[in-house]
Enzyme design. Structure first.
Site, PDB file in Angstrom:
ATOM      1  N   LEU A  54      12.543  34.304  11.292  1.00 28.20           N
ATOM      2  CA  LEU A  54      13.625  34.181  12.281  1.00 28.20           C
ATOM      3  C   LEU A  54      14.905  34.705  11.639  1.00 28.20           C
ATOM      4  O   LEU A  54      15.112  34.505  10.446  1.00 28.20           O
ATOM      5  CB  LEU A  54      13.798  32.692  12.656  1.00 28.20           C
ATOM      6  CG  LEU A  54      15.084  32.287  13.378  1.00 28.20           C
ATOM      7  CD1 LEU A  54      15.052  32.771  14.831  1.00 28.20           C
ATOM      8  CD2 LEU A  54      15.266  30.760  13.375  1.00 28.20           C
ATOM      9  N   ASP A  87      29.421  24.700  22.736  1.00 29.46           N
ATOM     10  CA  ASP A  87      30.694  24.190  23.246  1.00 29.46           C
ATOM     11  C   ASP A  87      30.617  22.686  23.512  1.00 29.46           C
ATOM     12  O   ASP A  87      29.551  22.169  23.852  1.00 29.46           O
ATOM     13  CB  ASP A  87      31.051  24.955  24.533  1.00 29.46           C
ATOM     14  CG  ASP A  87      32.544  24.923  24.807  1.00 29.46           C
ATOM     15  OD1 ASP A  87      33.306  24.403  23.970  1.00 29.46           O
ATOM     16  OD2 ASP A  87      32.946  25.429  25.873  1.00 29.46           O
ATOM     17  N   HIS A 131      32.653  18.447  15.474  1.00 30.60           N
ATOM     18  CA  HIS A 131      32.188  19.642  14.753  1.00 30.60           C
ATOM     19  C   HIS A 131      31.152  19.246  13.703  1.00 30.60           C
ATOM     20  O   HIS A 131      30.134  19.917  13.527  1.00 30.60           O
ATOM     21  CB  HIS A 131      33.358  20.366  14.083  1.00 30.60           C
ATOM     22  CG  HIS A 131      34.393  20.864  15.063  1.00 30.60           C
ATOM     23  ND1 HIS A 131      34.062  21.459  16.253  1.00 30.60           N
ATOM     24  CD2 HIS A 131      35.755  20.847  15.018  1.00 30.60           C
ATOM     25  CE1 HIS A 131      35.173  21.794  16.905  1.00 30.60           C
ATOM     26  NE2 HIS A 131      36.218  21.417  16.173  1.00 30.60           N
TER      27      HIS A 131
HETATM   28  C1  IPE Z   1      32.869  24.186  20.151  1.00 36.20           C
HETATM   29  O1  IPE Z   1      33.422  22.968  20.540  1.00 36.20           O
HETATM   30  C2  IPE Z   1      33.123  24.507  18.697  1.00 36.20           C
HETATM   31  C3  IPE Z   1      34.111  25.577  18.445  1.00 36.20           C
HETATM   32  C4  IPE Z   1      34.598  26.396  19.335  1.00 36.20           C
HETATM   33  C5  IPE Z   1      34.560  25.735  17.062  1.00 36.20           C
HETATM   34  P1  IPE Z   1      34.931  22.855  21.011  1.00 36.20           P
HETATM   35  O2  IPE Z   1      35.778  22.587  19.821  1.00 36.20           O
HETATM   36  O3  IPE Z   1      35.318  24.050  21.816  1.00 36.20           O
HETATM   37  O4  IPE Z   1      34.891  21.566  21.918  1.00 36.20           O
HETATM   38  P2  IPE Z   1      35.687  21.276  23.275  1.00 36.20           P
HETATM   39  O5  IPE Z   1      35.475  22.444  24.190  1.00 36.20           O
HETATM   40  O6  IPE Z   1      37.130  21.105  22.928  1.00 36.20           O
HETATM   41  O7  IPE Z   1      35.061  20.021  23.791  1.00 36.20           O
HETATM   42 MG    MG Z   2      35.405  24.488  23.814  1.00 33.01          MG
END
Ligand code: IPE
Ligand code: MG
Length: 236
Positions: A113, A2, A19
């Site tokens: 793994l 996250d 991402h």
């Molecule tokens: C995690 O990062 C990736 C996915 C859920 C795809 P987020 O996209 O949730 O990032 P924040 O929480 O908005 O910072």
């Molecule tokens: Mg998030």
């Protein structure tokens, strides 16, 4: 995993840049898991609820997944790593479904793994699907089952039937929720929360989580005295 969006925003970038950077963190976590002898590394990459995000972000995430599979699978094979996806894959784009099947097939016999990517997954979906199968089983099979047998039978209908329940769950970015992850499977999982945003998560952070885990006493409902008497019966 996250905090990708916040990481990008903090840098004045588009969310998707977070991402993209997150892929490097996955690479480092996989490497570290191999170094530490971890047998199963599960990554919650995309939840059922994430389908509600803007279409453009979902599109980039799916494309990123395809390119990550193409780029990483040769490395997985070189390092004897098995790749597996869990979730409602019927909702994924056809191209991604094909790449996943191909990667699972190509890495099937690898044994150092297992990396499990949870995609289009929700713990409630998993439990409902298993409950339907459990119900069908009970309708066509008679005989009394013990509580333990019921537990094992139900677990065998979950999407995670081939992998053990998690020992440790790490959530990054300061959020302290389970967010519909492996709800059944986390019954006795140890939780570890860190403020580090996923794109910044590196081996030292993983190490800190393992160090914290090694300090926990896992009692599984028993008393500390019982556990100490049978020391070695649980993993530290
Ligand atoms: C995690 O990062 C990736 C996915 C859920 C795809 P987020 O996209 O949730 O990032 P924040 O929480 O908005 O910072
Ligand atoms: Mg998030």
């Amino acid at each position: 995993m996250d905090g990708n969006g916040r990481w990008a925003r903090q840098k004045g970038l588009e969310r998707v840049e977070g991402h993209k950077s997150g892929v490097e963190s996955v690479r480092s976590a996989v490497e570290y898991a191999v170094e530490k002898g971890v047998k199963f590394l599960s990554l919650f990459a995309f939840s059922e609820e994430n389908w509600k995000r803007p279409e453009s972000e979902v599109f980039v995430l799916m494309e990123l997944m395809v390119s990550a599979i193409i780029n990483e699978i040769p490395e997985f094979n070189k390092n004897n790593i098995r790749f597996k996806v869990i979730g409602d894959r019927s909702r994924l784009p056809a191209k991604l479904q094909d790449k996943i099947s191909e990667a699972e097939r190509e890495t099937y016999n690898n044994s150092v793994l297992t990396v499990v990517i949870f995609l289009s997954y929700s713990g409630k979906w998993d439990i409902i699907t298993a409950a339907e199968k459990y119900h069908n089983y009970l309708s066509s099979n008679s005989g009394e089952l013990s509580a333990q047998e019921k537990n094992e039978l139900f677990s065998s209908f979950l999407s995670t039937s081939e992998i053990p329940d998690p020992d440790l769950l790490i959530r990054t970015s300061g959020e302290q929720r389970i967010s519909n992850y492996m709800l059944w499977q986390c019954a006795y999982t140890e939780f570890y929360f860190t403020e580090v945003l996923w794109p910044d998560f590196r081996k030292i952070h993983f190490q800190a989580a393992l160090d914290a885990y090694s300090q926990r006493e896992r009692r599984f409902g028993k008393t500390g005295e019982q556990i100490n008497k049978t020391s070695g019966s649980y993993e530290k």
